[in-house]
Design a protein around this motif. Structure first.
Motif, PDB file in Angstrom:
ATOM      1  N   LYS A 173       0.826  -1.207   0.000  1.00 60.31           N
ATOM      2  CA  LYS A 173       0.000   0.000   0.000  1.00 60.31           C
ATOM      3  C   LYS A 173       0.859   1.256   0.000  1.00 60.31           C
ATOM      4  O   LYS A 173       0.451   2.297  -0.495  1.00 60.31           O
ATOM      5  N   PHE A 174       2.068   1.156   0.558  1.00 58.61           N
ATOM      6  CA  PHE A 174       2.958   2.301   0.633  1.00 58.61           C
ATOM      7  C   PHE A 174       3.839   2.436  -0.597  1.00 58.61           C
ATOM      8  O   PHE A 174       4.347   3.509  -0.874  1.00 58.61           O
ATOM      9  N   TYR A 175       4.065   1.346  -1.322  1.00 58.33           N
ATOM     10  CA  TYR A 175       4.963   1.365  -2.471  1.00 58.33           C
ATOM     11  C   TYR A 175       4.161   1.360  -3.754  1.00 58.33           C
ATOM     12  O   TYR A 175       3.720   0.324  -4.229  1.00 58.33           O
ATOM     13  N   ALA A 176       3.960   2.539  -4.333  1.00 61.39           N
ATOM     14  CA  ALA A 176       3.173   2.664  -5.560  1.00 61.39           C
ATOM     15  C   ALA A 176       3.981   3.335  -6.664  1.00 61.39           C
ATOM     16  O   ALA A 176       3.421   3.884  -7.598  1.00 61.39           O
ATOM     17  N   GLY A 177       5.303   3.307  -6.575  1.00 58.62           N
ATOM     18  CA  GLY A 177       6.159   3.973  -7.546  1.00 58.62           C
ATOM     19  C   GLY A 177       6.134   3.287  -8.901  1.00 58.62           C
ATOM     20  O   GLY A 177       5.954   2.080  -9.012  1.00 58.62           O
ATOM     21  N   LEU A 208      10.843  13.098  -3.742  1.00 63.08           N
ATOM     22  CA  LEU A 208       9.496  12.729  -3.307  1.00 63.08           C
ATOM     23  C   LEU A 208       8.453  13.737  -3.782  1.00 63.08           C
ATOM     24  O   LEU A 208       7.348  13.364  -4.177  1.00 63.08           O
ATOM     25  N   GLN A 209       8.805  15.012  -3.769  1.00 62.60           N
ATOM     26  CA  GLN A 209       7.877  16.036  -4.240  1.00 62.60           C
ATOM     27  C   GLN A 209       7.638  15.895  -5.744  1.00 62.60           C
ATOM     28  O   GLN A 209       6.510  16.037  -6.209  1.00 62.60           O
ATOM     29  N   LEU A 210       8.693  15.622  -6.500  1.00 66.09           N
ATOM     30  CA  LEU A 210       8.550  15.482  -7.950  1.00 66.09           C
ATOM     31  C   LEU A 210       7.736  14.253  -8.343  1.00 66.09           C
ATOM     32  O   LEU A 210       7.077  14.251  -9.383  1.00 66.09           O
ATOM     33  N   THR A 211       7.790  13.220  -7.529  1.00 66.09           N
ATOM     34  CA  THR A 211       7.046  11.996  -7.843  1.00 66.09           C
ATOM     35  C   THR A 211       5.659  11.986  -7.216  1.00 66.09           C
ATOM     36  O   THR A 211       4.960  10.974  -7.305  1.00 66.09           O
ATOM     37  N   GLY A 212       5.248  13.058  -6.612  1.00 63.19           N
ATOM     38  CA  GLY A 212       3.933  13.097  -5.979  1.00 63.19           C
ATOM     39  C   GLY A 212       3.865  12.221  -4.739  1.00 63.19           C
ATOM     40  O   GLY A 212       2.842  11.624  -4.445  1.00 63.19           O
ATOM     41  N   ARG A 213       4.983  12.117  -4.009  1.00 67.97           N
ATOM     42  CA  ARG A 213       5.113  11.324  -2.779  1.00 67.97           C
ATOM     43  C   ARG A 213       5.015   9.818  -3.021  1.00 67.97           C
ATOM     44  O   ARG A 213       4.864   9.050  -2.081  1.00 67.97           O
ATOM     45  N   ARG A 214       5.086   9.403  -4.289  1.00 64.61           N
ATOM     46  CA  ARG A 214       5.095   7.962  -4.578  1.00 64.61           C
ATOM     47  C   ARG A 214       6.525   7.453  -4.453  1.00 64.61           C
ATOM     48  O   ARG A 214       7.468   8.126  -4.815  1.00 64.61           O
ATOM     49  N   ARG A 215       6.638   6.253  -3.960  1.00 68.37           N
ATOM     50  CA  ARG A 215       7.944   5.620  -3.864  1.00 68.37           C
ATOM     51  C   ARG A 215       7.791   4.148  -4.183  1.00 68.37           C
ATOM     52  O   ARG A 215       6.745   3.560  -3.933  1.00 68.37           O
ATOM     53  N   GLY A 216       8.824   3.570  -4.724  1.00 71.69           N
ATOM     54  CA  GLY A 216       8.866   2.144  -4.975  1.00 71.69           C
ATOM     55  C   GLY A 216       9.648   1.451  -3.881  1.00 71.69           C
ATOM     56  O   GLY A 216      10.226   2.091  -3.002  1.00 71.69           O
ATOM     57  N   ARG A 217       9.674   0.145  -3.942  1.00 72.11           N
ATOM     58  CA  ARG A 217      10.427  -0.597  -2.927  1.00 72.11           C
ATOM     59  C   ARG A 217      11.904  -0.244  -2.923  1.00 72.11           C
ATOM     60  O   ARG A 217      12.571  -0.331  -1.905  1.00 72.11           O
ATOM     61  N   ASP A 249       8.760   7.283 -11.941  1.00 71.82           N
ATOM     62  CA  ASP A 249       9.184   7.764 -10.625  1.00 71.82           C
ATOM     63  C   ASP A 249      10.638   7.379 -10.350  1.00 71.82           C
ATOM     64  O   ASP A 249      11.408   8.184  -9.818  1.00 71.82           O
ATOM     65  N   TYR A 250      11.014   6.153 -10.723  1.00 70.47           N
ATOM     66  CA  TYR A 250      12.404   5.732 -10.548  1.00 70.47           C
ATOM     67  C   TYR A 250      13.340   6.606 -11.385  1.00 70.47           C
ATOM     68  O   TYR A 250      14.432   6.969 -10.940  1.00 70.47           O
ATOM     69  N   ALA A 251      12.926   6.952 -12.603  1.00 69.68           N
ATOM     70  CA  ALA A 251      13.759   7.797 -13.463  1.00 69.68           C
ATOM     71  C   ALA A 251      13.924   9.192 -12.853  1.00 69.68           C
ATOM     72  O   ALA A 251      15.026   9.766 -12.877  1.00 69.68           O
ATOM     73  N   LEU A 252      12.848   9.747 -12.305  1.00 68.69           N
ATOM     74  CA  LEU A 252      12.946  11.059 -11.646  1.00 68.69           C
ATOM     75  C   LEU A 252      13.857  10.998 -10.427  1.00 68.69           C
ATOM     76  O   LEU A 252      14.672  11.901 -10.200  1.00 68.69           O
ATOM     77  N   VAL A 253      13.715   9.945  -9.646  1.00 69.61           N
ATOM     78  CA  VAL A 253      14.572   9.780  -8.457  1.00 69.61           C
ATOM     79  C   VAL A 253      16.031   9.661  -8.878  1.00 69.61           C
ATOM     80  O   VAL A 253      16.917  10.264  -8.265  1.00 69.61           O
ATOM     81  N   ALA A 254      16.293   8.913  -9.942  1.00 72.88           N
ATOM     82  CA  ALA A 254      17.667   8.753 -10.427  1.00 72.88           C
ATOM     83  C   ALA A 254      18.238  10.082 -10.914  1.00 72.88           C
ATOM     84  O   ALA A 254      19.390  10.417 -10.623  1.00 72.88           O
ATOM     85  N   ALA A 255      17.443  10.851 -11.651  1.00 72.13           N
ATOM     86  CA  ALA A 255      17.918  12.146 -12.155  1.00 72.13           C
ATOM     87  C   ALA A 255      18.240  13.100 -11.013  1.00 72.13           C
ATOM     88  O   ALA A 255      19.285  13.779 -11.022  1.00 72.13           O
ATOM     89  N   VAL A 256      17.377  13.149 -10.020  1.00 73.22           N
ATOM     90  CA  VAL A 256      17.622  14.014  -8.859  1.00 73.22           C
ATOM     91  C   VAL A 256      18.860  13.526  -8.110  1.00 73.22           C
ATOM     92  O   VAL A 256      19.690  14.328  -7.676  1.00 73.22           O
ATOM     93  N   GLY A 257      19.014  12.212  -7.970  1.00 69.58           N
ATOM     94  CA  GLY A 257      20.179  11.668  -7.276  1.00 69.58           C
ATOM     95  C   GLY A 257      21.488  11.980  -7.987  1.00 69.58           C
ATOM     96  O   GLY A 257      22.478  12.347  -7.353  1.00 69.58           O
ATOM     97  N   LEU A 258      21.501  11.843  -9.310  1.00 67.59           N
ATOM     98  CA  LEU A 258      22.720  12.135 -10.069  1.00 67.59           C
ATOM     99  C   LEU A 258      23.102  13.607  -9.961  1.00 67.59           C
ATOM    100  O   LEU A 258      24.261  13.949  -9.711  1.00 67.59           O
TER     101      LEU A 258
END
Length: 135
Positions: A25-29, A78-87, A33-42
């Motif tokens: 229920k908490f992991y809906a990425g 988290l803001q860019l992904t609409g608070r969605r996160r994957g495992r 979303d993974y691509a956005l997280v990766a771009a922000v991380g890089l």
């Protein structure tokens, strides 16, 4: 439910499949979303190296700056992904922070110092921790 399958939760024991179902229920990425997280991380890893190069030998400032920057990066993702996160969003963010920092450090100076690596590790661990969900 057998003894090996039992997982202790705040409300008692339950099976692993039920715990995984509650976590889903908490992991809906999504892959986006993974691509956005990766771009922000890089980008954040490169920014961490740049800022820690500016800080230079001020160890205390760097030790305070790097975790704050890692947490801010994860919050931005988290803001860019609409608070969605994957495992694995935390691992993706932390890995990309380290990768972005290594690439930026090697491109700018040809190598990374011990303190810069320490700052990268602190930023990556803070970004990973920000993505954790505790039930």
């Amino acid at each position: 439910m057998c003894v090996e399958c039992a997982v202790r939760t705040p409300i008692g024991y339950t099976c692993r499949e039920c715990v995984r179902g509650h976590e889903d229920k908490f992991y809906a990425g999504t892959l986006t979303d993974y691509a956005l997280v990766a771009a922000v991380g890089l980008a954040g890893g490169a920014l961490t190296v740049l800022l820690t190069m500016l800080v230079g030998g001020f160890l205390i400032v760097g030790l305070l700056l790097a975790p704050a920057l890692g947490g801010a990066l994860a919050q931005l993702a988290l803001q860019l992904t609409g608070r969605r996160r994957g495992r694995h969003s935390g691992l993706v963010c932390a890995g990309c922070v380290i990768a972005g920092g290594l690439v930026a450090g090697l491109a700018l100076t040809g190598g990374l110092g011990l303190f810069t690596l320490l700052y990268l590790a602190l930023a990556a661990s803070a970004s990973y921790t920000r993505f954790r969900v505790s039930i």
